[in-house]
Every structure is written in C-alpha cells, then in structure tokens.
Design a protein around this motif. Structure first.
Motif, mmCIF file in Angstrom:
data_model
loop_
_atom_site.group_PDB
_atom_site.id
_atom_site.type_symbol
_atom_site.label_atom_id
_atom_site.label_comp_id
_atom_site.label_asym_id
_atom_site.label_seq_id
_atom_site.Cartn_x
_atom_site.Cartn_y
_atom_site.Cartn_z
ATOM 1 N N ALA A 1 0.738 -1.336 0.182
ATOM 2 C CA ALA A 1 0.125 0.130 0.065
ATOM 3 C C ALA A 1 0.790 1.201 0.015
ATOM 4 O O ALA A 1 2.077 1.322 0.408
ATOM 5 C CB ALA A 1 -0.832 -0.027 1.262
ATOM 6 N N ASP A 2 0.176 2.195 -0.465
ATOM 7 C CA ASP A 2 1.072 3.474 -0.690
ATOM 8 C C ASP A 2 0.617 4.260 0.898
ATOM 9 O O ASP A 2 -0.443 4.906 0.645
ATOM 10 C CB ASP A 2 0.537 4.485 -1.727
ATOM 11 C CG ASP A 2 1.452 5.894 -1.642
ATOM 12 O OD1 ASP A 2 2.252 6.019 -0.919
ATOM 13 O OD2 ASP A 2 1.148 6.782 -2.668
ATOM 14 N N LEU A 3 1.388 4.175 1.728
ATOM 15 C CA LEU A 3 1.115 5.040 3.142
ATOM 16 C C LEU A 3 2.037 6.299 3.094
ATOM 17 O O LEU A 3 1.728 6.950 4.342
ATOM 18 C CB LEU A 3 1.611 3.989 4.199
ATOM 19 C CG LEU A 3 0.933 2.536 4.268
ATOM 20 C CD1 LEU A 3 1.482 2.110 5.524
ATOM 21 C CD2 LEU A 3 -0.667 2.798 4.239
ATOM 22 N N ARG B 1 -6.903 -0.496 7.075
ATOM 23 C CA ARG B 1 -7.496 0.704 7.034
ATOM 24 C C ARG B 1 -7.834 1.445 8.502
ATOM 25 O O ARG B 1 -7.684 2.470 8.596
ATOM 26 C CB ARG B 1 -8.728 0.692 6.165
ATOM 27 C CG ARG B 1 -8.404 0.379 4.480
ATOM 28 C CD ARG B 1 -9.627 0.540 3.587
ATOM 29 N NE ARG B 1 -9.582 0.257 2.316
ATOM 30 C CZ ARG B 1 -9.750 -1.041 2.094
ATOM 31 N NH1 ARG B 1 -10.562 -2.139 2.501
ATOM 32 N NH2 ARG B 1 -9.359 -1.533 0.579
ATOM 33 N N VAL C 1 -4.759 2.484 9.868
ATOM 34 C CA VAL C 1 -4.306 3.744 9.411
ATOM 35 C C VAL C 1 -5.093 4.737 9.680
ATOM 36 O O VAL C 1 -4.868 5.864 9.975
ATOM 37 C CB VAL C 1 -4.028 3.468 7.943
ATOM 38 C CG1 VAL C 1 -4.001 4.803 7.088
ATOM 39 C CG2 VAL C 1 -3.175 2.604 7.411
ATOM 40 N N THR D 1 -8.250 5.513 8.077
ATOM 41 C CA THR D 1 -8.981 6.102 6.916
ATOM 42 C C THR D 1 -9.799 4.935 6.096
ATOM 43 O O THR D 1 -9.446 3.757 6.259
ATOM 44 C CB THR D 1 -7.928 6.685 5.764
ATOM 45 O OG1 THR D 1 -8.637 7.137 4.671
ATOM 46 C CG2 THR D 1 -6.979 5.302 5.418
ATOM 47 N N GLU E 1 -10.469 5.491 2.737
ATOM 48 C CA GLU E 1 -9.910 5.486 1.584
ATOM 49 C C GLU E 1 -8.532 5.317 1.262
ATOM 50 O O GLU E 1 -7.460 5.946 1.551
ATOM 51 C CB GLU E 1 -10.002 7.050 1.130
ATOM 52 C CG GLU E 1 -11.342 7.656 1.007
ATOM 53 C CD GLU E 1 -12.324 6.887 0.236
ATOM 54 O OE1 GLU E 1 -11.856 6.285 -0.862
ATOM 55 O OE2 GLU E 1 -13.660 6.742 0.544
ATOM 56 N N LEU E 2 -8.085 3.840 1.101
ATOM 57 C CA LEU E 2 -6.983 3.102 0.979
ATOM 58 C C LEU E 2 -6.971 2.119 0.337
ATOM 59 O O LEU E 2 -7.556 0.982 0.383
ATOM 60 C CB LEU E 2 -6.177 3.186 2.214
ATOM 61 C CG LEU E 2 -4.644 2.411 2.206
ATOM 62 C CD1 LEU E 2 -3.738 3.350 1.788
ATOM 63 C CD2 LEU E 2 -4.452 1.830 3.605
ATOM 64 N N ASP E 3 -6.245 2.086 -0.729
ATOM 65 C CA ASP E 3 -6.143 0.508 -1.717
ATOM 66 C C ASP E 3 -4.827 -0.175 -1.000
ATOM 67 O O ASP E 3 -3.789 0.245 -0.652
ATOM 68 C CB ASP E 3 -5.409 0.880 -3.061
ATOM 69 C CG ASP E 3 -6.508 1.710 -3.904
ATOM 70 O OD1 ASP E 3 -7.820 1.465 -3.777
ATOM 71 O OD2 ASP E 3 -6.150 2.491 -4.917
ATOM 72 N N VAL E 4 -5.562 -1.536 -0.658
ATOM 73 C CA VAL E 4 -4.685 -2.461 0.058
ATOM 74 C C VAL E 4 -4.496 -3.660 -0.724
ATOM 75 O O VAL E 4 -5.531 -4.153 -1.173
ATOM 76 C CB VAL E 4 -5.237 -2.571 1.559
ATOM 77 C CG1 VAL E 4 -4.336 -3.433 2.317
ATOM 78 C CG2 VAL E 4 -5.327 -1.401 2.520
#
Length: 581
Positions: free
Chosen positions: A206-208, A266, A269, A271, A273-276
C-alpha cells in the motif's frame, strides 16, 4: 567413507540453513540443502540485520547487496507510537538525535552498521552466494521424512519431485525453524518461558506516504481499541507488515481473508480511502525457549530449531546466522580429519549461553513494552487514550510520552550484538555473570570475543581489521612480533600440512571435506599501518604481542596468556575447554 552423497545435509533453506551452506562452502565442504517448501517464502518476517550479522555478510561478500535492499537508515532509525497512523503522535525514538556517546560507540565499534532488510531479500542474497560457490545443492519441494544415525554415517530419507530417496551423509544440520519438527523427533526438550502470546502477521502492499512522508519511521506502534498493532516498513515504500494479537483457540489465519485484512489495515491507518493489496497472512507464537542440547549424535540444531525469542530486540535471525558461522568452520575442521570430534561439542558450549542471554534480553524488552501500551494491557491503555474525559486521555498521553524514551535500550543494545565472549568468566562489558544489555562498551581483545574493529591502511586502502581475516586462521602481530609469526607457521603446518598461507590457494579434498585450510599472518607496521595509532591499543597486543583469530572472527589466543599458538590450536581443535584469562 564411500557412498557419501555429501558430507553435510542441511534441513531447511531459511537464512540459517543457507548461511550454514555458505560457510561450509567457504571451507570447501559440499552440502545438500533440503527445503520442504517450493522456494523462498515471499512473506517477510524478520527484518533486523544487526551489527554482527552485517559483519558476517561483509566477510561473505553480500553486505553491499543487503545494504542496497535495506530501508534508508534515516527512516530505519526512527520508531513512532501513535493512536492510528493518521492520528495523534504519542511518542518517538530517533536514534540520530540520541545521546552522543552511544552514537559514537556504534560508529567506532564496527565498519558495518545495523540495517533493516526484509528476510526474503536476505535469503535471496544468501542463496545466490551459496549457489555461486558451487559447493551447495539446494532442493526445494523436498521433505525430510526420516533421519537414521548409524554412528559413523547418517541416512536421510527425503521425498521430492524425484520420489523417495535416501541421502547418506556424515552430519546433519537441522535448521528447519521453530516448527520444523526435527528437534522433537530427536527428543530434545526446550527450556524457558511458557507461551507469551500469539501474533497474526499480515503482509500487504500500500502507499502510506500521505501519512509517512513527513515523518518516516521503520516501526509504528498503534494503540487504539479498533485495530491495534505494529506497522513495519519492509522496504521504506510499499511493502509493509502489520502484526496484531490473535487467539488461535478461537480463530486461525484462514479466518482472515483479504477483505477482512484490508479493513483491519484501513482501521489501523485511520482512513476508509486506501487501496490495500493483501499478499499473505501468517501467524507465529511468541515464546522464549532454548533447546536443552544442540546436538544428538551426528545431528546438530541451529537457528530457531535451537532457540526462539520474542522479536523485541531483533535477535532471532541474527543469533541463527552466528550459529551457522560458529558451526560451519567446526564441521569443516572435523571433516578434514584435523580436529577432534569433540570440537563439535564446543558449538553448544559457546552458542547456547548466548542464546539463553538473548532470550533473557528479549523477554525483558517484551515486559518493558507494557509501559507503553504494548502487550496484554493494550486494551486498557487504548481505553484511557480514548476516554471521553479529556483529563484522563491527556494524562495517559503524558504518561506514554514519558515512558517511550525509556524503551531506547530495547532497540539499541550494541553489547548484545557484538559483546558476547565464548567461554568467558566475564563478558565484554566487564561485569560479572551475564552480559549487560544496557551498557555498551568499546569491545576488547579477549579470548573468545569477536576481534575488535579498527581502521588500518593496506596498500593505500583504508580497511577494517575484519577485512584482514581469512576463512581459516589469522595471526595479527605487532611490529616486533615476527617470532610469533614463525611459531604460528610451525603450529599451523603441524595440523594442516600443505595448507596455504594465501586463502585463494587453500585446497579441499575431492569429497569436499576441507583437507586444507587458509592461514594468514599480518604484521602491523609491515603489512598494514595504523594511521590513527589505535590498532595496537584496541587489539591489546603491544609492539611485541600477537593474537590468533579463528575462522569465525573470534579470538582463539592472545600472547598475554603466556602460552603459544601451538597450544592454542591444540586445545581448540581437540575441543578442549580452558578458562578464559
């Protein structure tokens, strides 16, 4: 012996099994490595590569490759505590901003520094190096089903793509991990603490960066009531693991499909809204145990098969790599016929006390982490942080902020990494009994200790004293120590006739049993110079002294003992145990 398929069969192609094969290959000993799984496990588990392991990798020629795959040191030196990744910071440890003394001690103690490199990348570099040697055959999808020790040989039955077959060998190294089963089949019990807990490990991409760009960190401990755990950056970018507690009595990793795991991430994190991208899910048991013995006949244990620690301290894989380095040269010496079988008993005498102390250190760290809300009390700490009473929440935040800096020794125990001394009545920090994990001292030249690092100049190039060592024995003498060099040559010829003074000429018997062994003599002032003048002082040899370094980089003999290199080699290769000076 006839009909020997390989002098050594290694069970398990994890970091420790591959390291054992690599060390054996450095001594010309062939090995067969059997791994039940189909290849390197892409699920990263361990990631800490401590100072001593990086020194070993330097000697094995893979330090640069591991360093290139490691997390940026600027990020790896920061550890955060937060409620969620997107939420409020509770505390931090930044080693670059720490006390100057420990920073300088680390900088001067070694030519290498601790790194964070995911275990699957470490394994890849170990595998590539072992295969490049040409001495190891690594067989994946190959399960060891039976080991029959006949006293002089061992028959190892395996099942793989080619069906069932039996390999005949001289020795077996069981590096099959904590749950591999060989230790239990041998009837070797484990000593130590009961199970401390169970952890679920979720590996994901994922892009964190929206939350980590401004404040990057290697470890991010998250304390909340919805999704507590720890985020570990495996590459400093997209590869992450998230570890959290779970109860195997009521659930299993199969109860965590990708959709559920993505929701857990999610929530951690903070949120929606996160592509995992969930890559894999595993579990492990937290415990601190050490095998009662490391040897049963011709079968020897190494790595997690011999010891298991909580991850608090990052000592598990690193202890196993040092096991491999210690055991590999001893197997080679025994197989060559130049060392007594008793030398293999010294493997347990030397490595088991280190494992016991590493277990102690890791346990203390695990207990201390409770002060910052990590462990069984996480729910209670999270409840106070999320209290509707602002004074309760603020008080808990203040308490954690004060407790976080006290966790620094957990993550920065240099003496635990390089300060142990084999067979010593005292340890490198000068204290009686077990080594101190809280006081780091400059390593000293003591028999059984790792050779201290010092910068020297050789042929116009700045190198470490560790770069002077060969896979065999190395004598380092002061400017007036030529007599020690002659005594060393005579002693070495007595044990290894025909062995070369240059490592590239060291030969091995056709069956790979290590018939020759490399040696090197280095005279300070003649072969190398010490521009800063500190080398003789750090090595403790003076102008007329000398010390002898074993193949694993630990000191075998020191001229201050009043003995000779011949007596040192005799005691060592016969497996004799002498009290340290």
């Amino acid at each position: 012996m006839k009909d020997i398929d390989a002098p050594v069969v290694i069970i398990g192609a994890g970091p420790v099994g591959l390291a054992t094969a690599l060390v054996l290959g450095r001594h010309g000993v062939r090995s067969v490595v059997c791994e039940q799984f189909g290849g390197i496990n892409p699920h990263p588990r361990a990631h800490v590569v401590n100072t001593r392991s990086m020194e070993l990798f330097r000697a094995w020629g893979i330090a640069d490759a591991v360093r290139a795959d490691a997390v940026d040191p600027a990020q790896a030196g920061t550890i955060l505590w937060k409620q969620t990744l997107a939420g409020e910071s509770l505390g931090r440890i930044d080693f670059a901003e720490g006390p100057r003394g420990p920073l300088l001690e680390r900088a001067h103690a070694s030519a290498e520094q601790l790194a964070s490199c995911a275990q699957d990348r470490v394994q890849r570099h170990l595998l590539d190096a072992a295969l490049a040697q040409g001495a190891a055959a690594v067989h994946y999808d190959t399960t060891v089903t039976e080991v029959a020790d006949h006293g002089d040989v061992v028959d190892v039955t395996v099942e793989g793509a080619g069906g069932r077959q039996t390999l005949r060998t001289r020795y077996v190294v069981a590096a099959d991990g904590a749950t591999g089963g060989m230790r239990d089949r041998l009837g070797i019990a484990m000593d130590g603490a009961p199970v401390l807990g169970h952890q679920l490990n979720i590996y994901f991409h994922a892009d964190l960066s929206p939350w980590t760009r401004q404040d990057p960190a290697l470890l991010i401990w998250l304390i909340n009531s919805v999704s507590p755990g720890v985020l570990i950056g495996m590459d400093g970018a997209r590869r992450w693991t998230f570890q959290r507690s779970f109860d195997p009595a009521v659930e299993s990793p199969q109860d965590y499909p990708p959709e559920r795991c993505a929701r857990i991430i999610r929530d951690a994190v903070g949120t929606t809204e996160l592509d995992v991208d969930i890559r894999s899910v595993g579990s492990w048991t937290m415990t601190a145990r050490t095998a009662g013995t490391y040897r049963s006949g011709r079968v020897l244990l190494a790595g997690d098969a011999a010891h298991q620690f909580p991850p608090t301290g990052g000592l598990g894989m690193n202890s196993g790599l040092a096991d491999a380095d210690n055991l590999g040269w001893k197997l080679a010496a025994v197989l060559s016929g130049r060392a007594s079988e008793a030398l293999l008993d010294s493997y347990e005498r030397e490595r088991r006390p280190v494992a016991v102390d590493n277990a102690r250190h890791s346990m203390l760290n695990a207990v201390k982490m409770a002060e910052v809300g990590i462990g069984p009390g996480t729910a209670a700490v999270a409840a106070r942080l999320e209290s509707p009473d602002p004074e309760v929440a603020a008080a808990e935040r203040r308490r954690i902020a004060q407790a976080v800096p006290l966790q620094r020794p957990h993550f920065d125990a240099l003496n635990q990494e390089i300060g142990y001394v084999y067979g010593a009545a005292r340890w490198a920090d000068g204290a009686g009994g077990a080594p101190s994990s809280t006081v780091d001292r400059t390593p000293i030249a003591l028999r059984g200790a790792r050779l201290p690092h010092a910068w020297v100049e050789r042929g116009g190039e700045r190198v470490s004293t560790h770069d002077l060592l060969v896979p065999g024995f190395t004598l380092i003498a002061g400017p007036g120590g030529a007599a020690w060099a002659d005594a060393f040559a005579d002693a070495f010829e007595a044990f290894f006739p025909g062995s070369s003074a240059r490592p590239e000429e060291s030969s091995a018997r056709p069956e790979g049993a290590g018939g020759g062994m490399a040696r090197r003599t280095v005279v300070i002032g003649r072969d190398v110079t010490s521009p800063d003048g500190r080398c003789l002082e750090l090595l403790g040899i003076g102008a007329d002294g000398a010390l002898l370094v074993r193949p694993d980089g630990h000191i075998a003999w020191h001229s201050a003992e009043g003995s000779t290199p011949l007596s040192a080699l005799t005691d060592l290769l016969r497996g004799a145990e002498r009290p340290a000076r």
